[in-house]
Motif scaffolding. Structure first.
Motif, mmCIF file in Angstrom:
data_model
loop_
_atom_site.group_PDB
_atom_site.id
_atom_site.type_symbol
_atom_site.label_atom_id
_atom_site.label_comp_id
_atom_site.label_asym_id
_atom_site.label_seq_id
_atom_site.Cartn_x
_atom_site.Cartn_y
_atom_site.Cartn_z
ATOM 1 N N TYR A 71 0.797 -1.329 -0.158
ATOM 2 C CA TYR A 71 -0.091 -0.183 -0.088
ATOM 3 C C TYR A 71 0.711 1.298 -0.043
ATOM 4 O O TYR A 71 0.203 2.341 -0.197
ATOM 5 C CB TYR A 71 -1.203 -0.090 1.245
ATOM 6 C CG TYR A 71 -2.120 -0.776 1.034
ATOM 7 C CD1 TYR A 71 -3.194 -0.326 0.086
ATOM 8 C CD2 TYR A 71 -2.025 -2.267 1.387
ATOM 9 C CE1 TYR A 71 -4.271 -1.170 -0.568
ATOM 10 C CE2 TYR A 71 -3.341 -3.046 0.845
ATOM 11 C CZ TYR A 71 -4.066 -2.527 0.079
ATOM 12 O OH TYR A 71 -5.334 -3.368 -0.363
ATOM 13 N N LYS A 86 -1.465 10.158 2.263
ATOM 14 C CA LYS A 86 -2.449 9.596 2.162
ATOM 15 C C LYS A 86 -2.752 8.214 1.748
ATOM 16 O O LYS A 86 -3.651 7.443 2.209
ATOM 17 C CB LYS A 86 -3.018 10.286 0.771
ATOM 18 C CG LYS A 86 -3.612 11.660 0.881
ATOM 19 C CD LYS A 86 -4.486 12.122 1.876
ATOM 20 C CE LYS A 86 -4.582 13.493 2.044
ATOM 21 N NZ LYS A 86 -5.484 14.040 3.539
ATOM 22 N N SER A 87 -1.570 7.620 1.180
ATOM 23 C CA SER A 87 -1.319 6.061 1.079
ATOM 24 C C SER A 87 -1.517 5.595 2.520
ATOM 25 O O SER A 87 -2.109 4.457 2.757
ATOM 26 C CB SER A 87 -0.247 5.762 0.548
ATOM 27 O OG SER A 87 -0.348 6.224 -1.039
ATOM 28 N N TYR A 90 -4.839 5.589 4.138
ATOM 29 C CA TYR A 90 -5.611 4.523 3.594
ATOM 30 C C TYR A 90 -5.302 3.125 4.016
ATOM 31 O O TYR A 90 -6.411 2.421 4.301
ATOM 32 C CB TYR A 90 -5.776 4.612 1.940
ATOM 33 C CG TYR A 90 -6.525 3.765 1.200
ATOM 34 C CD1 TYR A 90 -7.784 3.859 1.099
ATOM 35 C CD2 TYR A 90 -6.214 2.419 1.197
ATOM 36 C CE1 TYR A 90 -8.734 2.992 0.564
ATOM 37 C CE2 TYR A 90 -6.837 1.236 0.592
ATOM 38 C CZ TYR A 90 -8.187 1.581 0.142
ATOM 39 O OH TYR A 90 -8.994 0.621 -0.322
ATOM 40 N N LYS A 93 -6.846 2.872 7.538
ATOM 41 C CA LYS A 93 -8.204 2.533 7.616
ATOM 42 C C LYS A 93 -8.636 1.271 7.143
ATOM 43 O O LYS A 93 -9.500 0.378 7.620
ATOM 44 C CB LYS A 93 -8.992 3.648 6.450
ATOM 45 C CG LYS A 93 -10.304 3.467 6.454
ATOM 46 C CD LYS A 93 -10.784 4.550 5.604
ATOM 47 C CE LYS A 93 -12.380 4.563 5.301
ATOM 48 N NZ LYS A 93 -12.861 5.449 4.290
#
Length: 205
Positions: A71, A86-87, A90, A93
């Protein structure tokens, strides 16, 4: 090496169902197969995981590092400066979604964010992860040329008079550091080649 099998094995171990894994894999595959992904694509993941397989006995938390590899470039846009953050958000999450997972979420977040600066880290697993990401810099010159041409294509939105100074600055930053690689093993094996490649590329800009 089959990336999907590697992904499925990991996600099964950390508590995702077969249906979830299939959907998540298709989503990941789509993200890394975008038209603008000339370098930061599935082949990049494959090369990193090959290094992971070779050195995983040096890692204290191999599952976290493998998860991070999958990821770390999930979000990648040449016009953004927060791709790594942002990666990482993510990934965090996603990982939190599985109540059965015992992975160290902070390690995953910190590892992915560390690929923005590629600086020495207090956590040795992250240093290995950074080195896996940068190993491309030490390829033989022909392969290195393919790499920097792929990067140029990812930034094709920018004309040479904007791209070249930015790329040169980024490359010079690597040379200004005492070391490019963060583990003793990679420094011993690859530091010299990486520096020579970077210097040659700078002369072409």
């Amino acid at each position: 090496m089959n990336l999907q099998e590697k992904y499925t094995d990991l996600f099964s171990r950390i508590g995702f169902s077969a249906n979830e894994i299939e959907a998540l894999w298709l989503d990941l595959e789509k993200a890394y197969s975008g038209k603008s992904r000339h370098y930061h694509n599935l082949n990049h993941l494959k090369e990193m995981i090959e290094l992971f397989d070779e050195y995983q006995n040096r890692l204290k938390n191999p599952d976290e590092i493998l998860f991070s590899i999958f990821y770390h470039d999930y979000i990648y846009k040449a016009t953004r400066k927060d791709n790594e953050l942002k990666s990482a958000e993510y990934a965090l999450k996603l990982e939190t979604h599985s109540s059965a997972s015992l992975l160290d979420k902070k390690l995953i977040f910190d590892a992915i964010c560390a690929t923005q600066s590629h600086q020495q880290n207090d956590i040795e697993d992250i240093n290995w992860f950074i080195d896996f990401d940068l190993k491309i810099l030490a390829k033989d010159w022909n392969d290195y040329q393919i790499y920097f041409n792929q990067i140029r294509k990812e930034y094709r939105i920018y004309p040479d008079f904007l791209y070249n100074p930015g790329r040169k600055k980024a490359l010079e930053h690597f040379l200004e550091n005492e070391y490019i690689f963060q583990t003793e093993e990679f420094r011993h094996q690859f530091e010299k080649e990486a520096r020579e490649n970077i210097k040659r590329e700078i002369l072409l800009l």
